[in-house]
Design an enzyme around this catalytic site. Structure first.
Site, short mmCIF file in Angstrom:
data_model
loop_
_atom_site.label_atom_id
_atom_site.label_comp_id
_atom_site.label_asym_id
_atom_site.label_seq_id
_atom_site.Cartn_x
_atom_site.Cartn_y
_atom_site.Cartn_z
N SER A 17 1.10 -1.33 0.37
CA SER A 17 0.10 -0.02 0.33
C SER A 17 1.01 0.86 0.20
O SER A 17 2.00 0.80 0.32
CB SER A 17 -0.31 -0.06 1.70
OG SER A 17 -0.34 0.01 2.36
N GLY A 20 1.38 5.57 -4.74
CA GLY A 20 0.62 6.82 -4.66
C GLY A 20 -0.64 6.42 -6.07
O GLY A 20 -0.02 7.29 -7.11
N ASP A 75 -7.07 11.56 -0.66
CA ASP A 75 -6.52 11.51 -1.85
C ASP A 75 -7.29 12.26 -2.48
O ASP A 75 -7.11 12.90 -4.30
CB ASP A 75 -6.33 9.68 -2.23
CG ASP A 75 -5.72 9.29 -2.74
OD1 ASP A 75 -4.63 9.81 -2.74
OD2 ASP A 75 -5.58 8.10 -2.36
N GLU A 143 -10.35 5.00 -8.15
CA GLU A 143 -9.17 4.28 -7.81
C GLU A 143 -9.75 3.26 -6.91
O GLU A 143 -11.10 3.83 -5.87
CB GLU A 143 -8.59 5.05 -6.67
CG GLU A 143 -7.36 4.72 -6.31
CD GLU A 143 -7.06 5.63 -5.28
OE1 GLU A 143 -6.84 7.12 -5.45
OE2 GLU A 143 -6.52 5.36 -4.54
N GLY A 355 -7.63 21.30 14.05
CA GLY A 355 -7.22 20.80 15.33
C GLY A 355 -8.87 20.36 16.32
O GLY A 355 -9.35 21.50 16.37
N CYS A 382 -8.38 27.75 11.22
CA CYS A 382 -9.78 27.14 11.95
C CYS A 382 -9.52 26.98 13.53
O CYS A 382 -9.77 28.13 13.96
CB CYS A 382 -9.88 26.05 11.46
SG CYS A 382 -11.71 24.96 11.62
N GLY A 384 -6.86 27.86 14.88
CA GLY A 384 -5.45 28.41 14.64
C GLY A 384 -7.04 29.94 15.03
O GLY A 384 -6.16 30.76 15.60
N GLN A 386 -9.94 30.41 16.32
CA GLN A 386 -9.93 30.87 17.43
C GLN A 386 -9.25 30.60 18.69
O GLN A 386 -9.24 31.49 19.53
CB GLN A 386 -11.17 29.06 17.97
CG GLN A 386 -11.82 29.04 16.77
CD GLN A 386 -12.48 27.58 16.58
OE1 GLN A 386 -12.11 26.43 17.27
NE2 GLN A 386 -13.75 27.34 16.03
N ARG A 466 -16.73 23.01 14.37
CA ARG A 466 -18.46 23.26 15.81
C ARG A 466 -18.75 24.50 15.69
O ARG A 466 -19.30 24.75 16.35
CB ARG A 466 -18.00 21.93 16.50
CG ARG A 466 -18.52 20.36 16.37
CD ARG A 466 -18.90 19.13 17.38
NE ARG A 466 -19.11 18.49 16.96
CZ ARG A 466 -18.62 17.32 16.70
NH1 ARG A 466 -17.17 17.59 16.44
NH2 ARG A 466 -18.00 16.23 15.66
N HIS A 511 -10.86 26.98 5.85
CA HIS A 511 -9.71 25.73 5.48
C HIS A 511 -9.43 26.95 4.18
O HIS A 511 -9.88 26.05 3.24
CB HIS A 511 -10.07 24.66 5.56
CG HIS A 511 -9.92 24.15 6.81
ND1 HIS A 511 -9.41 23.35 7.94
CD2 HIS A 511 -11.71 24.22 7.82
CE1 HIS A 511 -9.80 23.10 9.01
NE2 HIS A 511 -10.68 23.50 8.78
N GLU A 513 -7.14 26.22 2.29
CA GLU A 513 -5.58 24.89 2.15
C GLU A 513 -6.07 23.93 0.75
O GLU A 513 -6.18 23.50 0.36
CB GLU A 513 -5.26 24.51 3.23
CG GLU A 513 -5.46 23.37 3.21
CD GLU A 513 -6.77 23.46 5.44
OE1 GLU A 513 -6.95 25.14 4.89
OE2 GLU A 513 -6.61 22.82 6.06
N1 GLN Z 1 -11.90 22.51 17.02
C1 GLN Z 1 -12.28 22.99 16.96
C2 GLN Z 1 -14.25 23.46 16.48
O1 GLN Z 1 -14.80 22.64 15.97
C3 GLN Z 1 -11.97 23.76 15.30
C4 GLN Z 1 -11.61 22.70 14.49
C5 GLN Z 1 -10.76 22.68 13.17
O2 GLN Z 1 -9.69 23.65 13.19
N2 GLN Z 1 -11.15 21.99 12.03
O3 GLN Z 1 -15.02 24.55 16.06
#
Ligand code: GLN
Length: 548
Positions: A17, A20, A75, A143, A355, A382, A384, A386, A466, A511, A513
């Site tokens: 696995s 790529g 992916d 895939e 996170g 996100c 980051g 808050q 959330r 996000h 990204e």
């Molecule tokens: N834990 C935070 C929330 O749920 C931020 C989520 C995240 O960074 N994707 O709001």
């Protein structure tokens, strides 16, 4: 007999696995799209999860999010970046989703008293989901996750085998990616494991049309001939795929191997000449580096860099645009929390990464403070964003108990909170439980840095969280110098905040990204890298400053 005008390409993998397959599938898509074809890609994942939302990112890598709010395997990120196209939830099919569909249908009497079986009830539903995703496209690439011979993916393998009958054999191609190990003692590449994996594929009734030969070493004519003879595949259809510096070289390498023409000929497609200029341009920049900048990435998951795959890709894309090499410096927020702040030194810019949960969160707050006070370019994504709000409320506005309800539900000053009632409506509009998922509009203030970077007042970015900024604190924070510069006006939700009295301090609830592409990096990443270059040039001194 065919239910579709689309041509199908099925990609499987063998021996190991992690070869790529996703990049191979996406690169095939890229060279076909470069011929003017409308291409879609779909991943069939054997896991019994219904979607990737509940998978641990430290184990499985990033949870990617589509515009329509599907939480998917990483992916799909490759697919979007290589195809330069937004995909939908139809592009991600996990076993749990199709099993649930079949079981729910059975309970609702949908099979009219029949004995419901893997073959053909489950396989037919899988085929219908493949056909639904393929609708409207010239080419649909599928895939299959996992490795051939895996017991748990067999329903998907059987479903794609039958597709030859469903859509007609001239409309189907099977690609198998296999690994060629290198034996140091005899100094040769071995083809036997690849041959065995193709035998396994044949055992389940699939004859590959194309073999991707993956290896860490260069692959020679000898190995190609061997695979061709023993696996009964045309020599021109054995594609060497040695490990290379950047995955974005793969489309050009496939084209060099003439794979694009082989596929279109085999599928009877008339196309325009391939235009791969943007890939060539990118490749030129990747190899033309102009100095380097160090970006500090503050997180609690540091064991698997794939956890933040799209953010890394977005930063690298911004680096290619600016011709700088990006050094990633991973900073463990739990270490910062313990007072071990050395990790913060020597960075030219900082991102506090997304996170969930309270672990390491105070370390993130300390890190933002450092970036704010030491004027280090900062991008909060996100979580980051808050923590940037909490930090500013506590240390600048003097709201000592400022907190996010994620850490403390009974928090006295919940500057970041959970909005029960409204959340229901927001989530119903998209997809998924209590999270705000998928793309939402944002209106930017014209006098903001973000507006300057995006070059537009109305933007749309993807979400997965959330908690939200608590509007009750907006005025107080703004009076202290924090600026809310981006709002979702429909739900009155804060999306972007900035600190104007800082070289670069932007924090976003979304996000960015997920919509970044290799040759069009998302504006905020480009802005951060430009600011990092400036900060590196203008002050060697600031790098040696220690946390006070
Ligand atoms: N834990 C935070 C929330 O749920 C931020 C989520 C995240 O960074 N994707 O709001």
């Amino acid at each position: 007999m065919s239910k579709s005008n689309t041509k199908f390409i099925f990609v499987t993998g063998g021996v190991l696995s992690g070869l790529g397959k996703g990049v191979m599938a996406a690169s095939i898509g890229a060279i076909l799209k470069a011929r003017g074809l409308k291409v879609n890609i779909q991943k069939l994942d054997p896991y019994l999860n219904v979607d990737a939302g509940t998978l641990n990112p430290a184990e499985h890598g990033e949870v990617f999010v589509t515009d329509d709010g599907a939480e998917t395997d990483l992916d799909l990120g490759h697919y979007e970046r290589f195809l330069d196209q937004n995909l939908t939830q139809k592009s991600s099919l996990m076993s749990g989703k199709v099993f649930r569909y079949v079981i729910d249908k059975e309970r609702a009497g949908g099979y009219l008293g029949k004995t419901v079986q893997v073959v053909s009830h489950l396989t037919v539903e899988i085929q219908d989901m493949i056909l639904a995703a393929a609708k409207g496209f010239d080419i649909h690439i599928v895939e299959v996750g996992g490795t051939i011979g895996d017991y748990e993916g067999i329903h998907f393998i059987e479903a794609i085998r039958q597709m030859k009958r469903v859509v007609g054999e001239n409309n189907c191609l099977y690609v198998h990616l296999a690994y060629l190990p290198y034996l140091e003692t005899s100094k040769e590449l071995k083809t036997k494991p690849a041959q065995n994996s193709i035998r396994d594929l044949r055992n389940v009734g699939i004859m590959p049309d194309i073999i991707g030969a993956r290896s860490d070493k260069p692959i020679h004519k000898e190995e190609i001939t061997k695979l061709s003879v023993f696996c009964d595949v045309a020599e021109e259809a054995v594609i060497p795929l040695p490990t290379i510096k950047s995955v974005y070289e793969v489309p050009l390498n496939l084209e060099k191997s003439n794979l694009g023409n082989f596929i279109t000929k085999k599928l009877g497609l008339k196309t325009t000449k391939p235009d791969l200029s943007k890939w060539k341009e990118l490749f030129k920049n990747i190899n033309h580096k102009n100095g380097s900048v160090t970006i500090g990435l503050v997180a609690k998951y540091l064991s698997n860099e794939d956890t933040y795959k799209s953010i890394k890709e977005a930063l690298m894309a911004a680096g290619w645009k600016e011709n700088v090499k990006i050094n990633f410096k991973w900073i463990d927020s739990e270490e910062i929390e313990k007072g071990n702040t050395k990790g913060l030194l020597g960075i030219d810019a900082m991102i506090v990464l997304p996170g969930f949960g309270s672990r390491g969160i105070e370390g993130k707050i300390i890190s933002v403070r450092y970036a704010r006070e030491q004027k280090i370019p900062y991008l909060g994504i996100c979580l980051g964003m808050q923590v940037a709000v909490v930090e500013f409320a506590r240390n600048v506005c003097g709201i000592r108990d400022a907190c996010t309800e994620e850490i403390n539900e009974k928090c006295k000053e919940p500057v970041i909170h959970f909005i029960d009632e409204q959340k229901k409506n927001i989530c119903e509009e998209n997809y998924g439980g209590s999270m705000r998922l998928g793309a939402f509009e944002c209106k930017l203030k014209k006098d903001s840095l973000s507006y300057k970077l995006y070059g537009s007042e109305n933007i749309s970015e993807r979400h997965r969280h959330r908690y939200e900024f608590n509007n009750k604190y907006k005025k107080k924070l703004e009076d202290c110098g924090f600026k809310v510069v981006g709002m979702n006006t429909k739900y009155n939700l804060v999306e972007v905040v900035e600190i104007p009295d800082h070289p670069f301090f932007v924090a976003v609830q979304y996000h960015p990204e997920f919509k970044s592409r290799p040759y069009t990096p998302r504006p905020l990443f480009l802005g951060l890298i430009k600011a990092a270059i400036k900060s590196k040039k203008s002050s060697e001194i600031s790098k040696s400053k220690v946390l006070k």
